[in-house]
Design a protein around this motif. Structure first.
Motif, PDB file in Angstrom:
ATOM      1  N   ALA A 154       4.392   5.639  -5.364  1.00  0.00           N
ATOM      2  CA  ALA A 154       4.573   5.701  -6.820  1.00  0.00           C
ATOM      3  C   ALA A 154       3.711   6.800  -7.424  1.00  0.00           C
ATOM      4  CB  ALA A 154       4.242   4.351  -7.431  1.00  0.00           C
ATOM      5  N   VAL A 155       2.482   6.934  -6.923  1.00  0.00           N
ATOM      6  CA  VAL A 155       1.595   7.987  -7.430  1.00  0.00           C
ATOM      7  C   VAL A 155       2.169   9.366  -7.119  1.00  0.00           C
ATOM      8  CG1 VAL A 155      -0.701   9.003  -7.229  1.00  0.00           C
ATOM      9  CG2 VAL A 155      -0.445   6.520  -7.291  1.00  0.00           C
ATOM     10  N   VAL A 156       2.631   9.540  -5.887  1.00  0.00           N
ATOM     11  CA  VAL A 156       3.210  10.833  -5.498  1.00  0.00           C
ATOM     12  C   VAL A 156       4.484  11.109  -6.292  1.00  0.00           C
ATOM     13  CG1 VAL A 156       4.212  12.140  -3.590  1.00  0.00           C
ATOM     14  CG2 VAL A 156       2.184  10.732  -3.208  1.00  0.00           C
ATOM     15  N   ALA A 157       5.318  10.069  -6.503  1.00  0.00           N
ATOM     16  CA  ALA A 157       6.562  10.251  -7.252  1.00  0.00           C
ATOM     17  C   ALA A 157       6.278  10.658  -8.696  1.00  0.00           C
ATOM     18  CB  ALA A 157       7.373   8.957  -7.224  1.00  0.00           C
ATOM     19  N   ALA A 158       5.259  10.060  -9.312  1.00  0.00           N
ATOM     20  CA  ALA A 158       4.909  10.436 -10.679  1.00  0.00           C
ATOM     21  C   ALA A 158       4.437  11.885 -10.739  1.00  0.00           C
ATOM     22  CB  ALA A 158       3.820   9.497 -11.206  1.00  0.00           C
ATOM     23  N   TRP A 159       3.699  12.313  -9.724  1.00  0.00           N
ATOM     24  CA  TRP A 159       3.217  13.704  -9.684  1.00  0.00           C
ATOM     25  C   TRP A 159       4.389  14.669  -9.528  1.00  0.00           C
ATOM     26  CZ3 TRP A 159       2.963  16.988  -5.165  1.00  0.00           C
ATOM     27  CH2 TRP A 159       2.313  18.201  -5.410  1.00  0.00           C
ATOM     28  N   VAL A 186       8.062  10.437 -16.199  1.00  0.00           N
ATOM     29  CA  VAL A 186       8.252   9.351 -15.241  1.00  0.00           C
ATOM     30  C   VAL A 186       9.370   8.462 -15.764  1.00  0.00           C
ATOM     31  CG1 VAL A 186       7.223   7.353 -14.102  1.00  0.00           C
ATOM     32  CG2 VAL A 186       5.828   9.376 -14.503  1.00  0.00           C
ATOM     33  N   ASP A 187      10.263   8.051 -14.876  1.00  0.00           N
ATOM     34  CA  ASP A 187      11.312   7.098 -15.235  1.00  0.00           C
ATOM     35  C   ASP A 187      10.890   5.739 -14.706  1.00  0.00           C
ATOM     36  OD1 ASP A 187      13.532   5.610 -15.693  1.00  0.00           O
ATOM     37  OD2 ASP A 187      14.954   7.024 -14.830  1.00  0.00           O
ATOM     38  N   VAL A 229       0.833  -1.198   0.000  1.00  0.00           N
ATOM     39  CA  VAL A 229       0.000   0.000   0.000  1.00  0.00           C
ATOM     40  C   VAL A 229       0.871   1.254   0.000  1.00  0.00           C
ATOM     41  CG1 VAL A 229      -1.683   1.315   1.327  1.00  0.00           C
ATOM     42  CG2 VAL A 229      -1.929  -1.161   1.118  1.00  0.00           C
ATOM     43  N   GLY A 230       1.923   1.244   0.833  1.00  0.00           N
ATOM     44  CA  GLY A 230       2.809   2.405   0.878  1.00  0.00           C
ATOM     45  C   GLY A 230       3.551   2.628  -0.429  1.00  0.00           C
ATOM     46  N   VAL A 231       4.024   1.543  -1.048  1.00  0.00           N
ATOM     47  CA  VAL A 231       4.752   1.673  -2.317  1.00  0.00           C
ATOM     48  C   VAL A 231       3.826   2.190  -3.414  1.00  0.00           C
ATOM     49  CG1 VAL A 231       5.878   0.357  -4.143  1.00  0.00           C
ATOM     50  CG2 VAL A 231       6.520  -0.027  -1.769  1.00  0.00           C
TER      51      VAL A 231
END
Length: 292
Positions: A233-238, A253-254, A227-229
């Motif tokens: 991932a969503v926050v990192a893409a943003w 996104v990389d 759940v945390g990952v």
């Protein structure tokens, strides 16, 4: 410049870089011809005079007409020559560490210029090739000053040095953040297993199997990590999208970097859940209850 095609002249004027080249320039630097042909010897005296454009120009002003270029013509502002025929489209390159811009490649003889770069493709030593080239240039035009020869790789490295430093700095911060995330994740899951120590002792005293007890601790821990990952991932893409406004060449996104970080955190989560669970499953129930 203005653009003219079969449908007529486009209204208004466009802007593009004018790059003056000569000889086998595209072949020498390895710039691929996408459509049509490159500039040839004798194009300087042809009428209409040929020019070559890059892919960005074709997309912006020719409607990406790769099916043919013979019908397209451009007229340069303040040129006085009239219409020049587009005979080819070449692949985009990188300019000043930025995405490519529309560009027109024309023979170097169309207008005077003070500075020229001579590009030589060779496997020899830079100093030897440079000395030979300066000797040839001195024979042709002894009054022209020449600069030392430089490898193209070195020019590219110098051009990209600030961007690479920024990327290395961001990578270092990302590595520190990944380590801190792993330590925090390990601590949270270890504490979670410690809190359930009394419950585990009671279950073992009542005859629960060690493997079942271990599974009941590991699976929820891995689920919490998933759940945390996923949320990360969503926050990192943003955030990657926001970085495009700071780093012009940043990709949205990389996937490779995002996948490696997710795998690393999942691995840390699995280890963090398994070790406390393994220790708890092997403990003495009486000891666990006495401690509590």
């Amino acid at each position: 410049f203005r653009v003219q095609q079969e449908g007529g002249t486009r209204p208004g004027r466009g802007r593009a870089e004018l790059r003056l080249v000569g000889g086998a320039y595209f072949y020498t630097v390895g710039q691929r011809i996408v459509k049509g042909r490159d500039l040839r010897t004798g194009d300087e005296t042809a009428n209409p005079q040929p020019v070559v454009v890059n892919e960005s120009f074709a997309r912006a002003y020719l409607g990406d007409r790769r099916g043919g270029t013979s019908d397209a013509q451009v007229a340069l502002t303040l040129d006085g020559f009239g219409w020049r025929r587009v005979v080819g489209i070449v692949a985009d390159t990188r300019s000043h560490a930025l995405p490519e811009r529309p560009a027109i490649y024309a023979p170097v003889t169309i207008r005077p210029t003070r500075d020229l770069s001579v590009v030589i493709a060779s496997d020899g030593a830079v100093d030897a090739i440079g000395a030979s080239a300066r000797g040839v240039l001195a024979t042709i035009a002894p009054e022209v000053a020449t600069a030392p020869a430089v490898r193209l790789e070195d020019l590219v490295a110098d051009e990209l040095a600030p961007e690479r430093f920024a990327a290395a700095l961001l990578g270092a911060f990302a590595g520190v953040a990944l380590i801190l995330s792993g330590l925090g994740l390990f601590s949270v899951l270890a504490l979670r297993s410690r809190v359930r120590r009394a419950e585990a002792g009671i279950r073992l005293a009542l005859g629960a199997e060690s493997e079942d007890l271990r599974r009941s601790i590991v699976i929820p821990g891995i689920g919490l990590t998933l759940v945390g990952v996923a949320g990360g991932a969503v926050v990192a893409a943003w955030i990657a999208g926001l970085l495009q406004g700071v780093v012009p060449t940043a990709a949205p996104v990389d996937p490779e970097a995002l996948g490696l970080a997710a795998v690393a955190l999942l691995a840390v989560g699995g280890v963090a859940a398994w070790f406390p669970a393994h220790r708890t499953a092997r403990m003495d129930p009486a000891s666990a209850l006495r401690d509590e």
